[in-house]
Scaffold this motif. Structure first.
Motif, mmCIF file in Angstrom:
data_model
loop_
_atom_site.group_PDB
_atom_site.id
_atom_site.type_symbol
_atom_site.label_atom_id
_atom_site.label_comp_id
_atom_site.label_asym_id
_atom_site.label_seq_id
_atom_site.Cartn_x
_atom_site.Cartn_y
_atom_site.Cartn_z
ATOM 1 N N VAL A 1 18.270 30.046 44.829
ATOM 2 C CA VAL A 1 17.891 28.996 45.911
ATOM 3 C C VAL A 1 16.825 28.275 45.293
ATOM 4 C CG1 VAL A 1 17.318 28.621 48.187
ATOM 5 C CG2 VAL A 1 18.547 30.483 47.631
ATOM 6 N N ALA A 2 16.894 26.813 44.979
ATOM 7 C CA ALA A 2 16.000 25.981 44.556
ATOM 8 C C ALA A 2 15.616 25.128 45.638
ATOM 9 C CB ALA A 2 16.570 24.880 43.587
ATOM 10 N N VAL A 3 14.077 24.910 46.052
ATOM 11 C CA VAL A 3 13.442 24.296 46.925
ATOM 12 C C VAL A 3 12.545 23.281 46.321
ATOM 13 C CG1 VAL A 3 12.013 24.535 48.910
ATOM 14 C CG2 VAL A 3 13.476 26.539 48.439
ATOM 15 N N PRO A 4 12.900 22.057 46.292
ATOM 16 C CA PRO A 4 12.129 20.918 45.669
ATOM 17 C C PRO A 4 10.893 20.760 46.506
ATOM 18 C CG PRO A 4 14.206 20.028 46.757
ATOM 19 C CD PRO A 4 14.448 21.824 46.993
ATOM 20 N N THR B 1 9.798 31.964 41.434
ATOM 21 C CA THR B 1 8.901 31.209 40.401
ATOM 22 C C THR B 1 8.635 29.869 41.010
ATOM 23 O OG1 THR B 1 10.958 29.979 39.209
ATOM 24 C CG2 THR B 1 9.906 31.957 38.476
ATOM 25 N N ILE B 2 7.608 29.475 40.547
ATOM 26 C CA ILE B 2 6.911 27.952 40.905
ATOM 27 C C ILE B 2 6.613 27.043 39.852
ATOM 28 C CG2 ILE B 2 4.716 29.313 41.560
ATOM 29 C CD1 ILE B 2 6.239 25.836 43.080
ATOM 30 N N ARG B 3 7.189 25.824 39.708
ATOM 31 C CA ARG B 3 6.967 24.992 38.774
ATOM 32 C C ARG B 3 6.577 23.596 39.367
ATOM 33 N NH1 ARG B 3 11.084 28.274 36.871
ATOM 34 N NH2 ARG B 3 11.161 29.003 34.719
ATOM 35 N N LEU B 4 5.750 22.877 38.641
ATOM 36 C CA LEU B 4 4.949 21.797 38.958
ATOM 37 C C LEU B 4 5.595 20.628 37.827
ATOM 38 C CD1 LEU B 4 1.451 21.931 40.074
ATOM 39 C CD2 LEU B 4 3.340 21.385 41.429
ATOM 40 N N THR C 1 12.261 21.558 54.806
ATOM 41 C CA THR C 1 10.805 21.224 55.365
ATOM 42 C C THR C 1 9.538 21.662 54.897
ATOM 43 O OG1 THR C 1 12.220 21.158 57.423
ATOM 44 C CG2 THR C 1 9.795 21.104 57.894
ATOM 45 N N ILE C 2 9.390 22.980 54.348
ATOM 46 C CA ILE C 2 8.502 23.456 53.632
ATOM 47 C C ILE C 2 8.200 22.787 52.499
ATOM 48 C CG2 ILE C 2 7.403 25.594 52.819
ATOM 49 C CD1 ILE C 2 8.952 27.376 54.832
ATOM 50 N N GLY C 3 9.236 22.639 51.631
ATOM 51 C CA GLY C 3 8.908 22.014 50.368
ATOM 52 C C GLY C 3 8.447 20.602 50.586
ATOM 53 N N SER C 4 8.954 19.865 51.656
ATOM 54 C CA SER C 4 8.308 18.535 51.731
ATOM 55 C C SER C 4 6.908 18.704 52.151
ATOM 56 C CB SER C 4 9.185 17.768 53.038
ATOM 57 O OG SER C 4 10.405 17.757 52.742
ATOM 58 N N VAL D 1 10.201 14.140 43.326
ATOM 59 C CA VAL D 1 10.238 15.601 43.154
ATOM 60 C C VAL D 1 8.934 16.104 42.330
ATOM 61 C CG1 VAL D 1 11.411 17.557 42.364
ATOM 62 C CG2 VAL D 1 12.801 15.843 43.241
ATOM 63 N N LEU D 2 7.900 16.734 42.673
ATOM 64 C CA LEU D 2 6.733 16.941 42.334
ATOM 65 C C LEU D 2 6.793 18.357 41.914
ATOM 66 C CD1 LEU D 2 4.521 15.262 44.974
ATOM 67 C CD2 LEU D 2 5.367 14.421 42.881
ATOM 68 N N GLY D 3 7.813 19.213 42.109
ATOM 69 C CA GLY D 3 7.753 20.516 41.666
ATOM 70 C C GLY D 3 9.037 21.324 42.380
#
Length: 221
Positions: free
Chosen positions: A109-112, A38-41, A144-147, A119-121
């Motif tokens: 696994v949580a990727v900020p 899932t993806i949340r903003l 790194t991808i999250g950043s 934290v934007l999502g």
């Protein structure tokens, strides 16, 4: 490297942010062989908005399809793509009509998605145990991808704010122009009224009629 390049290359693209995040949700889910994701903003209010999810059937479900929210027998709200169960996973699977897993089977696994510490999502990826928590190389890549994606979110929001401010500035400028134009017109009309008063005192009815017509036209304008 290819994934990082793709992320960096999309920062300046005009693609919809939701579509971009969903595209990389699919990439990350496949990269770690996830069961669901899932993806949340994070919204300005501080709440987290579900942008989308990919479940076991890889079907994207949009936010408007979430209502009414289904409740698990654990009492927890089941959002699309959620497969973790706090109770008996087999019983939850039977009642909810979807495959559920217990915490002894699945890791979350949580990727900020963050930028400059904000934290934007968040990406949430469900993977089979033993999972990837001990794989520092993969976890570093995900961070790194999250950043990078956090930077993309921050850039789009900054562009939207700049566009909003430019509209406000343009409206303010137009309002000033209208104000200045009206002020000049009113000053001119006041001067013409004074001239009309002088003409009326002189008794020149024809000139007074012409002045009156000119003043009337100015008021109409």
């Amino acid at each position: 490297l290819k994934i990082l390049y793709d992320v960096a290359a999309t920062i300046n693209q005009t693609e919809s942010l939701d579509e971009l995040l969903m595209r990389f949700l699919r990439v990350l889910k496949e990269m770690v062989s996830g069961k669901a994701a899932t993806i949340r903003l994070k919204m300005p209010s501080g709440s987290m908005k579900l942008v989308g999810s990919i479940g076991l059937d890889n079907q994207l479900r949009r936010g408007q399809e979430l209502l009414p929210v289904q409740l698990c027998v654990c009492g927890r709200a089941l959002l699309p793509g959620e497969i973790l169960c706090e109770n008996n996973a087999r019983e939850c699977s039977r009642i909810n009509g979807r495959t559920m897993f217990g915490r002894d089977e699945i890791d979350l696994v949580a990727v900020p998605l963050e930028y400059h510490g904000d934290v934007l999502g968040q990406y949430s990826i469900y993977v089979e145990k033993p999972g990837i928590a001990e794989r520092e190389d993969i976890m570093d890549l995900l961070q790194t991808i999250g950043s990078h994606l956090g930077m993309t979110i921050a850039k789009q929001r900054s562009d939207e704010e700049a566009y909003r401010l430019s509209i406000i500035e343009e409206r303010t400028s137009l309002a000033h122009e209208l104000h200045d134009s009206l002020a000049q017109t009113l000053a001119s009309l006041r001067f013409q009224v004074r001239m009309l008063q002088d003409v009326l005192k002189s008794g020149d009815r024809e000139a007074a009629g012409n002045d009156l017509l000119r003043i009337s036209n100015g008021i109409d304008e």
